[in-house]
Design a protein around this motif. Structure first.
Motif, short mmCIF file in Angstrom:
data_model
loop_
_atom_site.label_atom_id
_atom_site.label_comp_id
_atom_site.label_asym_id
_atom_site.label_seq_id
_atom_site.Cartn_x
_atom_site.Cartn_y
_atom_site.Cartn_z
N ASN A 28 17.55 27.58 29.42
CA ASN A 28 17.62 27.44 30.88
C ASN A 28 18.20 28.67 31.56
OD1 ASN A 28 16.83 24.48 31.65
ND2 ASN A 28 18.00 24.34 29.76
N ASN A 29 18.35 29.75 30.81
CA ASN A 29 18.88 31.02 31.35
C ASN A 29 20.18 30.83 32.10
OD1 ASN A 29 16.73 32.65 30.35
ND2 ASN A 29 15.45 31.85 32.00
N ILE A 30 21.09 30.07 31.52
CA ILE A 30 22.40 29.83 32.13
C ILE A 30 23.39 30.84 31.55
CG2 ILE A 30 24.30 28.18 32.32
CD1 ILE A 30 22.15 25.95 32.13
N GLN A 31 24.14 31.47 32.44
CA GLN A 31 25.16 32.42 32.01
C GLN A 31 26.40 31.64 31.61
OE1 GLN A 31 24.81 35.82 31.79
NE2 GLN A 31 22.66 35.36 32.18
N ALA A 32 26.68 31.59 30.32
CA ALA A 32 27.82 30.82 29.83
C ALA A 32 28.47 31.52 28.65
CB ALA A 32 27.38 29.42 29.43
N ASP A 33 29.77 31.39 28.59
CA ASP A 33 30.55 31.87 27.46
C ASP A 33 30.89 30.64 26.62
OD1 ASP A 33 32.15 33.38 25.74
OD2 ASP A 33 33.93 33.07 26.99
N ILE A 34 30.28 30.51 25.44
CA ILE A 34 30.45 29.33 24.60
C ILE A 34 31.42 29.65 23.47
CG2 ILE A 34 29.29 27.65 23.12
CD1 ILE A 34 26.68 28.40 24.68
N THR A 35 32.46 28.81 23.37
CA THR A 35 33.48 28.99 22.35
C THR A 35 33.59 27.74 21.51
OG1 THR A 35 34.74 30.37 23.90
CG2 THR A 35 35.91 29.58 21.96
N LYS A 36 33.67 27.89 20.21
CA LYS A 36 33.90 26.77 19.29
C LYS A 36 35.39 26.74 19.01
CE LYS A 36 32.46 23.60 16.29
NZ LYS A 36 33.67 23.06 15.75
N VAL A 37 36.05 25.63 19.33
CA VAL A 37 37.49 25.48 19.14
C VAL A 37 37.73 24.56 17.95
CG1 VAL A 37 39.64 24.69 20.18
CG2 VAL A 37 37.93 25.83 21.60
N GLU A 38 38.37 25.10 16.91
CA GLU A 38 38.65 24.32 15.72
C GLU A 38 40.15 24.10 15.51
OE1 GLU A 38 36.58 26.20 12.49
OE2 GLU A 38 34.63 25.57 13.25
N ASP A 39 40.97 24.75 16.31
CA ASP A 39 42.42 24.61 16.20
C ASP A 39 42.86 23.26 16.75
OD1 ASP A 39 45.18 25.83 15.80
OD2 ASP A 39 45.24 25.32 17.95
N ILE A 40 43.51 22.46 15.91
CA ILE A 40 43.89 21.10 16.29
C ILE A 40 44.84 21.08 17.49
CG2 ILE A 40 45.81 20.96 14.63
CD1 ILE A 40 43.45 18.06 15.48
N ASN A 41 45.75 22.04 17.57
CA ASN A 41 46.69 22.08 18.70
C ASN A 41 45.97 22.36 20.01
OD1 ASN A 41 49.02 21.50 17.16
ND2 ASN A 41 49.12 23.64 16.50
N GLU A 42 45.00 23.26 19.97
CA GLU A 42 44.24 23.56 21.18
C GLU A 42 43.39 22.35 21.59
OE1 GLU A 42 41.31 26.93 23.15
OE2 GLU A 42 42.13 27.28 21.14
N MET A 43 42.79 21.67 20.59
CA MET A 43 42.01 20.47 20.90
C MET A 43 42.90 19.41 21.54
SD MET A 43 39.33 19.87 17.79
CE MET A 43 40.20 20.49 16.38
N MET A 44 44.10 19.23 21.00
CA MET A 44 45.03 18.22 21.53
C MET A 44 45.47 18.56 22.96
SD MET A 44 45.23 15.90 19.25
CE MET A 44 46.66 14.96 19.73
N SER A 45 45.49 19.84 23.30
CA SER A 45 45.92 20.23 24.65
C SER A 45 44.96 19.69 25.72
CB SER A 45 46.04 21.75 24.76
OG SER A 45 44.76 22.37 24.79
N PHE A 46 43.74 19.34 25.32
CA PHE A 46 42.78 18.77 26.26
C PHE A 46 42.87 17.24 26.32
CE2 PHE A 46 40.84 22.91 25.46
CZ PHE A 46 40.56 23.31 26.76
N GLY A 47 43.74 16.66 25.48
CA GLY A 47 43.97 15.22 25.53
C GLY A 47 42.88 14.38 24.89
N ILE A 48 42.04 14.98 24.07
CA ILE A 48 40.99 14.18 23.42
C ILE A 48 41.51 13.63 22.10
CG2 ILE A 48 39.17 15.57 24.50
CD1 ILE A 48 38.59 16.62 21.60
N MET A 49 41.06 12.45 21.75
CA MET A 49 41.50 11.81 20.52
C MET A 49 40.36 11.74 19.49
SD MET A 49 44.56 11.47 21.26
CE MET A 49 45.26 10.53 19.93
N MET A 50 39.14 12.03 19.93
CA MET A 50 37.99 12.00 19.03
C MET A 50 37.15 13.25 19.27
SD MET A 50 36.79 8.03 19.51
CE MET A 50 35.40 8.21 18.43
N THR A 51 36.54 13.73 18.20
CA THR A 51 35.64 14.87 18.33
C THR A 51 34.21 14.41 18.10
OG1 THR A 51 35.89 15.44 15.98
CG2 THR A 51 37.38 16.52 17.55
N PRO A 52 33.24 15.13 18.57
CA PRO A 52 33.35 16.42 19.24
C PRO A 52 33.74 16.26 20.70
CG PRO A 52 31.05 15.80 19.10
CD PRO A 52 31.83 14.73 18.37
#
Length: 79
Positions: A28-52
């Motif tokens: 779709n020609n969208i300008q986006a910076d895509i990052t894969k986050v695997e660090d558990i502390n960074e994931m927890m900072s978003f308040g999610i309890m389940m992945t993805p």
């Protein structure tokens, strides 16, 4: 540019979501910076309890599921 983060340790759902997002952004020609986050502390900072988890412009859009392509595209267009 849109900031997109895929949160997850590398499970099959996490890889599927990352591939979907990259495909949607590319096709779709969208300008986006895509990052894969695997660090558990960074994931927890978003308040999610389940992945993805999917975070667009620092807002959690989904977690625990792989959203449909149309939904991901809508979220990207809103951003």
């Amino acid at each position: 540019m849109i900031s997109v983060k895929v949160l997850g340790p590398g499970c099959s759902k996490c890889r599927t979501l990352e591939a979907k997002v990259r495909n949607i952004v590319s096709s779709n020609n969208i300008q986006a910076d895509i990052t894969k986050v695997e660090d558990i502390n960074e994931m927890m900072s978003f308040g999610i309890m389940m992945t993805p988890g999917l975070v667009i412009n620092e807002q959690v859009k989904s977690y625990g599921i792989v959203p449909k392509d149309e939904q991901i595209l809508n979220w990207l267009k809103e951003s």
